[in-house]
Design a protein around this motif. Structure first.
Motif, PDB file in Angstrom:
ATOM      1  N   ALA A 160      -7.629   6.112  -1.891  1.00  0.00           N
ATOM      2  CA  ALA A 160      -8.555   6.499  -0.829  1.00  0.00           C
ATOM      3  C   ALA A 160      -7.988   7.618   0.018  1.00  0.00           C
ATOM      4  CB  ALA A 160      -8.834   5.286   0.066  1.00  0.00           C
TER       5      ALA A 160
ATOM      6  N   LYS B 237      -5.485   0.874 -10.219  1.00  0.00           N
ATOM      7  CA  LYS B 237      -5.340   0.677  -8.776  1.00  0.00           C
ATOM      8  C   LYS B 237      -6.226   1.660  -8.009  1.00  0.00           C
ATOM      9  CE  LYS B 237      -0.719  -0.964  -9.692  1.00  0.00           C
ATOM     10  NZ  LYS B 237       0.715  -0.823  -9.474  1.00  0.00           N
ATOM     11  N   PRO B 238      -6.849   1.177  -6.921  1.00  0.00           N
ATOM     12  CA  PRO B 238      -7.737   2.055  -6.156  1.00  0.00           C
ATOM     13  C   PRO B 238      -6.972   3.024  -5.254  1.00  0.00           C
ATOM     14  CG  PRO B 238      -7.655  -0.100  -5.132  1.00  0.00           C
ATOM     15  CD  PRO B 238      -6.850  -0.193  -6.411  1.00  0.00           C
TER      16      PRO B 238
ATOM     17  N   VAL C 270      -3.315   5.364  -0.403  1.00  0.00           N
ATOM     18  CA  VAL C 270      -4.120   6.044   0.607  1.00  0.00           C
ATOM     19  C   VAL C 270      -3.414   7.337   0.985  1.00  0.00           C
ATOM     20  CG1 VAL C 270      -3.108   4.836   2.612  1.00  0.00           C
ATOM     21  CG2 VAL C 270      -5.404   5.841   2.770  1.00  0.00           C
TER      22      VAL C 270
ATOM     23  N   ALA D 281      -2.309  -0.246  -4.205  1.00  0.00           N
ATOM     24  CA  ALA D 281      -3.345   0.750  -3.908  1.00  0.00           C
ATOM     25  C   ALA D 281      -2.676   1.949  -3.249  1.00  0.00           C
ATOM     26  CB  ALA D 281      -4.406   0.159  -2.996  1.00  0.00           C
TER      27      ALA D 281
ATOM     28  N   LEU E 162     -10.098  -0.625   0.231  1.00  0.00           N
ATOM     29  CA  LEU E 162      -9.104  -0.759  -0.837  1.00  0.00           C
ATOM     30  C   LEU E 162      -8.965  -2.222  -1.257  1.00  0.00           C
ATOM     31  CD1 LEU E 162      -6.471   1.777   0.472  1.00  0.00           C
ATOM     32  CD2 LEU E 162      -7.776   1.981  -1.658  1.00  0.00           C
TER      33      LEU E 162
ATOM     34  N   LEU F  97       0.848  -1.182   0.000  1.00  0.00           N
ATOM     35  CA  LEU F  97       0.000   0.000   0.000  1.00  0.00           C
ATOM     36  C   LEU F  97       0.884   1.233   0.000  1.00  0.00           C
ATOM     37  CD1 LEU F  97      -2.762   1.420   0.330  1.00  0.00           C
ATOM     38  CD2 LEU F  97      -2.542   1.039   2.804  1.00  0.00           C
TER      39      LEU F  97
END
Length: 189
Positions: free
Chosen positions: A131, A128-129, A102, A100, A176, A4
């Motif tokens: 957040a 890719k996500p 964040v 992902a 995620l 991450l």
């Protein structure tokens, strides 16, 4: 999720909850076996999250331009420190290394990284996500602004919906992970 990317401030900010959340995020990532990809610095929230992952036995991959190493802001105790020449190379390598993204509290650099990840997603460079971890409402103003952008016709509801938001660490990691799972389920093998 194996790794991450965490975007965050190179300073601590004024609310002690920012550093507390950075440390708790790092510990939770290590507990779940999720490696950290970040900007490679030792200062501010960047250093806090990296140290927390390392102290909990996790892996940390830092990506830092040589110019910042020369200013002595690089974290020297990481699992791996990748040296690059430019900020663009930094963001590209971080995108390659992670599953992902964040963003926790930070300034202009954090915003730059988040919006570039979102833009690259929109352009199809990655799927890719990403957040926001909304620590003590830190992102509330930006969330409202992004809703205004959508409501003004400059962003589709689907595009706006891509930016995941959570108030709690476990919630953001779970969202995620679910987004990664949903994307993998759509892939044709």
């Amino acid at each position: 999720m194996k790794r991450l990317a965490v975007y965050c401030g190179s300073s601590m900010g004024i609310d002690p909850a920012f550093a507390g959340t950075a440390a708790a995020l790092g510990r939770e990532m290590a507990a779940r076996g999720i490696g950290l990809v970040y900007g490679g610095g030792r200062l501010g929230l960047m250093g806090v999250v990296a140290d927390a992952v390392l102290e909990a036995g996790g892996e940390v991959h830092g990506v830092i331009p040589q110019a910042l190493v020369n200013l002595e802001v690089a974290h020297r105790g990481l699992t791996e420190l990748h040296l690059v020449n430019t900020m663009h190379e930094r963001k590209a390598l971080m995108t390659e290394l992670t599953d992902a993204f964040v963003a926790i509290p930070g300034g202009i650099g954090t915003l730059d990284e988040l919006f570039e990840a979102w833009s690259w997603n929109a352009l199809g460079y990655h799927a890719k996500p990403f957040a926001l971890l909304n620590v003590h409402g830190f992102w509330d103003g930006m969330i409202a602004f992004l809703d205004h952008v959508r409501d003004s016709g400059f962003m589709s509801p689907a595009r706006r919906g891509q930016l995941l938001v959570a108030d709690e660490i476990g919630e953001v990691i779970d969202k995620l992970g679910a987004a990664i799972g949903a994307a993998e389920a759509k892939m044709v093998w």
